[in-house]
Design a protein around this motif. Structure first.
Motif, short mmCIF file in Angstrom:
data_model
loop_
_atom_site.label_atom_id
_atom_site.label_comp_id
_atom_site.label_asym_id
_atom_site.label_seq_id
_atom_site.Cartn_x
_atom_site.Cartn_y
_atom_site.Cartn_z
N ARG A 71 26.30 83.26 163.68
CA ARG A 71 25.93 84.56 164.24
C ARG A 71 25.02 84.40 165.46
NH1 ARG A 71 25.08 89.29 160.94
NH2 ARG A 71 26.83 89.49 159.51
N VAL A 72 24.05 83.54 165.36
CA VAL A 72 23.14 83.34 166.48
C VAL A 72 23.90 82.76 167.67
CG1 VAL A 72 21.12 82.07 167.32
CG2 VAL A 72 21.11 83.08 165.02
N ARG A 73 24.72 81.77 167.38
CA ARG A 73 25.51 81.15 168.45
C ARG A 73 26.36 82.20 169.17
NH1 ARG A 73 30.75 79.15 168.41
NH2 ARG A 73 31.22 77.47 169.89
N ALA A 74 26.99 83.08 168.39
CA ALA A 74 27.85 84.10 168.99
C ALA A 74 27.03 85.03 169.89
CB ALA A 74 28.55 84.90 167.90
N LYS A 75 25.81 85.33 169.46
CA LYS A 75 24.99 86.24 170.27
C LYS A 75 24.49 85.56 171.53
CE LYS A 75 23.78 89.36 166.57
NZ LYS A 75 22.73 90.18 165.94
N VAL A 76 24.15 84.28 171.42
CA VAL A 76 23.74 83.54 172.61
C VAL A 76 24.90 83.52 173.60
CG1 VAL A 76 23.18 81.23 173.48
CG2 VAL A 76 22.00 82.11 171.45
N ALA A 85 27.32 85.59 173.80
CA ALA A 85 27.60 86.93 174.33
C ALA A 85 26.69 87.23 175.52
CB ALA A 85 27.41 87.97 173.23
N VAL A 86 25.43 86.83 175.41
CA VAL A 86 24.50 87.07 176.52
C VAL A 86 24.96 86.28 177.75
CG1 VAL A 86 22.16 86.58 177.35
CG2 VAL A 86 22.50 87.61 175.09
N ILE A 87 25.29 85.02 177.52
CA ILE A 87 25.71 84.19 178.65
C ILE A 87 26.99 84.76 179.27
CG2 ILE A 87 26.53 81.90 179.31
CD1 ILE A 87 24.85 80.75 176.99
N GLN A 122 17.72 90.15 170.34
CA GLN A 122 18.95 89.92 171.09
C GLN A 122 19.84 88.83 170.47
OE1 GLN A 122 21.33 90.96 173.90
NE2 GLN A 122 19.32 91.33 174.80
N VAL A 123 19.24 87.83 169.86
CA VAL A 123 20.02 86.71 169.33
C VAL A 123 19.85 86.51 167.82
CG1 VAL A 123 20.01 85.45 171.52
CG2 VAL A 123 18.20 85.03 169.85
N ALA A 124 19.10 87.38 167.19
CA ALA A 124 18.83 87.20 165.76
C ALA A 124 20.12 87.29 164.96
CB ALA A 124 17.84 88.27 165.28
N PRO A 125 20.19 86.59 163.85
CA PRO A 125 21.41 86.63 163.03
C PRO A 125 21.71 88.04 162.53
CG PRO A 125 19.65 85.49 161.85
CD PRO A 125 19.18 85.69 163.26
N ALA A 146 21.77 84.31 187.81
CA ALA A 146 22.35 84.60 186.50
C ALA A 146 21.61 83.81 185.42
CB ALA A 146 23.84 84.25 186.48
N TYR A 147 21.31 82.55 185.71
CA TYR A 147 20.62 81.73 184.72
C TYR A 147 19.22 82.26 184.43
CZ TYR A 147 24.10 78.01 184.18
OH TYR A 147 25.22 77.29 183.85
N GLN A 148 18.55 82.72 185.47
CA GLN A 148 17.22 83.29 185.25
C GLN A 148 17.31 84.48 184.30
OE1 GLN A 148 14.60 81.78 186.31
NE2 GLN A 148 14.76 81.08 188.44
N ARG A 149 18.34 85.32 184.53
CA ARG A 149 18.50 86.50 183.66
C ARG A 149 18.86 86.07 182.25
NH1 ARG A 149 21.02 88.76 188.34
NH2 ARG A 149 23.07 88.12 187.58
N ILE A 150 19.75 85.10 182.14
CA ILE A 150 20.18 84.65 180.81
C ILE A 150 18.98 84.16 180.00
CG2 ILE A 150 21.40 82.78 179.62
CD1 ILE A 150 23.57 83.05 181.90
N PHE A 151 18.18 83.27 180.60
CA PHE A 151 17.09 82.71 179.82
C PHE A 151 16.03 83.76 179.51
CE2 PHE A 151 18.85 78.75 181.76
CZ PHE A 151 19.39 78.28 180.58
N ALA A 152 15.84 84.70 180.42
CA ALA A 152 14.90 85.78 180.14
C ALA A 152 15.39 86.58 178.93
CB ALA A 152 14.74 86.68 181.35
N ARG A 153 16.66 86.90 178.92
CA ARG A 153 17.20 87.70 177.81
C ARG A 153 17.18 86.93 176.50
NH1 ARG A 153 22.86 90.35 179.37
NH2 ARG A 153 22.64 91.01 177.19
N LEU A 154 17.30 85.62 176.57
CA LEU A 154 17.32 84.81 175.36
C LEU A 154 15.92 84.50 174.83
CD1 LEU A 154 20.10 82.21 176.28
CD2 LEU A 154 20.30 84.19 174.77
N GLY A 155 14.91 84.94 175.58
CA GLY A 155 13.55 84.68 175.12
C GLY A 155 13.10 83.27 175.39
#
Length: 570
Positions: free
Chosen positions: A48-53, A55-57, A468-471, A179-188
């Motif tokens: 589940r976490v992997r899928a959410k990560v 999805a953000v990417i 955003q990425v919690a199971p 894009a990477y800056q946004r991704i890592f920000a969203r992933l915490g």
RNA sequence: CGGGAUGUGGCGCAGCUUGGUGAGCGCGCCUGCUUUGGGAGCAGGAGGCCGCGGGUUCGAAUCCCGCCAUCCCGACCA
């Protein structure tokens, strides 16, 4: 989902072989299990976490116009032969033969295959293109470690840009950087972008995204004042000039100095008053099989990666004492490059123009003084070879550099035309003539990102995922499982959450409340709703935030909107 | 590849020095009863090729040799 039916094998005790916090907690909270060194099974919560990560990417990649592909991870060896990397990758690449005895490999990366698809690009008007995928990469790491941080099999989001010219590549590169800056920000992930070596990928501008963490394997030099940040493999510093004797005072030629028993820079400094920064350190390296002299200032350490980058070497190793003796006539401790010919000599920039230096004489127990680098040593190549040390002045602003440990979670770099050339990719240009597209390459390690998030977001009780990425976003804890009313109320809340689009679990196990609380905390679900008979009598339930432990009593009919509010607030 | 360590039910460990007695402890698991707002109690129960192979011995988890696996440090590593 009902907790009672999910496979979430939490462990009460810490696993014995897990050191890094992410490793320990991901195992203990039932997200992963090891199959063998460097290969992990993801369990339902991990998936589940992997899928959410992912999805953000995916969202951020799509936002910059990148298109998703899926390429084989099993690939013909010939395509790697064609790019010249079959031998470069060496032992790190898994290789096998099929039943027809054809050589195949497991992909470590996909430059070659995307370039292969690029063969069908026909016009500059189709450019730019940004192509990406999520695919398993295989790397036969010599030492897998720290759970998901360093493995032999992992998912990478890798993207590749094709542009008609350098300006186009710059734009694609910048789009990915943003894009990477946004991704890592969203992933915490508090990622910092640092200058980096591009290693054996070939390429120029290279930026790594680093998540500061004590378990990180990379060291980064950062400037607290101006924001300069670079991987130690690349970092430089502004050095104060060393005062050499005036040209007139120097001898016309190096002088012999007998130094019995002297083997180190330190010996020479202490015994003969020749400061380390006035010495030339001579290292002998075997670079792609060829003996090479590498010169540095006496007090400067060599950066292997910088030497590799400077020479384009596939492999380097320190020479054995016997090899050195045979080549130079002396053993380490009395080596120097004065008068040496027949071997390549590479010198660090800090030696440029230096005079009155001391170095070995290539006779055991003898050194030379009064060495003028320009006059006495035939340097074939000048390069930045020294590894910086903490406290040295920032190359941009002069402030003392600080070092930190970090996990590399992403890497972007400009590839140039290496792969398009190797595979023969051309498109028609505006004038009708052929253009070889220029590529960029951009990677994020998905499971490593999961581990990095876990490293950053946990406490003594367990994991604490960003929503955003919690199971799951919410777990509804049924406190009094045997109480019909409580069960019904919890079930109703759970149903309403699902209807409202909240990713919720209901913990309907017939176990004591403490077990459910502990598991909710260990697995790191951001919000917990506790439904018990005591509060329910007042028409309320308890909402607990994982991060802060803050609790609030909320009326049953307000709980769904309240949870959505908390989730929206982050 | 060098150095160090460890392999004993699902998990965490003891036992090994000094060979022999029922292979043990905690957690988890199963059944029953009691219990239920922070990892319950009592009773009963299931589960182990002691990493693998060889050797020594009347007898090996224990001693010896070889191998394999895993972890840590280093080398290495997009």
């Amino acid at each position: 989902m009902r907790w009672s039916q999910l496979h979430i094998p939490t462990l009460r005790e810490d696993p014995a072989d897990a050191d890094a916090a992410s490793h320990r907690l991901l195992l203990r909270a039932g997200f992963i299990r090891q199959l063998m060194a460097g290969h992990y099974c993801l369990l339902p919560l991990g998936v589940r976490v992997r899928a959410k990560v992912m999805a953000v990417i995916r969202e951020e990649m799509n936002r910059i116009g990148a298109q998703e592909f899926l390429l084989p991870c099993m690939q013909p060896a010939w395509i790697w032969e064609k790019s010249g990397r079959l031998s470069v990758m060496g032992e790190e690449m898994f290789r096998l033969r099929d039943r027809k005895d054809a050589e195949v490999v497991l992909g470590m990366t996909h430059e070659e295959i995307f370039a292969f698809l690029g063969l069908e690009l026909s016009s500059y008007r189709q450019l730019p293109q940004s192509w990406y995928q999520f695919q398993t990469k295989f790397r036969d790491e010599p030492r897998p470690k720290s759970g998901l941080l360093r493995v032999r099999e992992f998912t990478m989001k890798d993207s590749y840009s094709f542009d008609a010219d350098e300006a186009g590549l710059d734009a694609s590169f910048e789009a990915h950087r943003a894009a990477y800056q946004r991704i890592f920000a969203r992933l915490g992930i508090p990622a910092i972008a640092v200058e980096a070596s591009s290693g054996n990928m070939g390429g120029s501008d290279s930026i790594e995204f680093m998540c500061p963490s004590p378990v990180g394997e990379d060291r980064v030099a950062t400037c607290p004042a101006c924001g300069y940040a670079a991987n130690l493999e690349k970092a430089t510093s502004a050095l104060a000039a060393v005062e050499d004797p005036p040209a007139g005072d120097a001898p016309a030629a190096p002088r012999r100095l007998d130094t019995p028993g002297v083997r180190t820079i330190e010996d020479l400094a202490v015994g003969y008053g020749l400061a380390a920064d006035r010495q030339i350190k001579t290292l002998v390296q075997v670079i792609d099989g060829k003996l090479t002299l590498v010169l540095l200032r006496g007090d400067h350490p060599l950066s292997d990666q910088k030497l590799i980058d400077a020479t384009g070497a596939l492999s380097i190793r320190p020479a054995q004492p016997e090899e050195i003796k045979a080549a130079l006539g002396a053993l380490p401790g009395s080596l120097g490059a004065v008068g040496v010919s027949g071997y390549r000599i590479i010198a660090d920039l800090a030696l440029r123009g230096r005079r009155g230096m001391a170095t070995g004489a290539n006779t055991d127990d003898v050194h030379l003084t009064g060495v003028d680098v320009d006059r006495d040593i035939r340097v074939d190549q000048w390069a930045d070879l020294r590894e910086v040390t903490p406290g040295e002045p920032c190359p941009k602003c002069g402030t003392a550099l600080e070092f930190l440990q970090a996990i590399e979670v992403g890497h972007i770099f400009k590839l140039g035309r290496k792969y398009t050339t190797a595979l023969g990719v051309t498109v028609a240009g505006p004038d009708g003539g052929p253009i070889v597209p220029i590529m960029g390459s951009y990677g994020i390690g998905v499971e490593r990102v999961m581990a990095a998030i876990a490293e950053v977001h946990h406490d003594d009780a367990g994991l604490a995922w960003p929503a955003q990425v919690a199971p799951a976003e919410v777990t509804v804890v049924v406190i009094s499982q045997r109480d019909e009313q409580v069960r019904a109320a919890a079930q109703a809340i759970y149903g309403s959450l699902l209807e409202a689009g909240v990713d919720a679990l209901i913990d309907d196990r017939d176990v004591r409340p403490g077990v459910k609380y502990a598991d909710a905390e260990l697995t790191g679900i951001p919000l917990r709703v506790s439904v018990g008979s005591r509060d329910l009598a007042d028409g309320v339930v308890e909402v607990t935030r994982r991060r802060t432990g803050e609790k609030e009593r909320v009326r049953v009919d307000r709980v769904v909107p309240r949870l959505r509010e908390l989730l929206a607030a982050g």
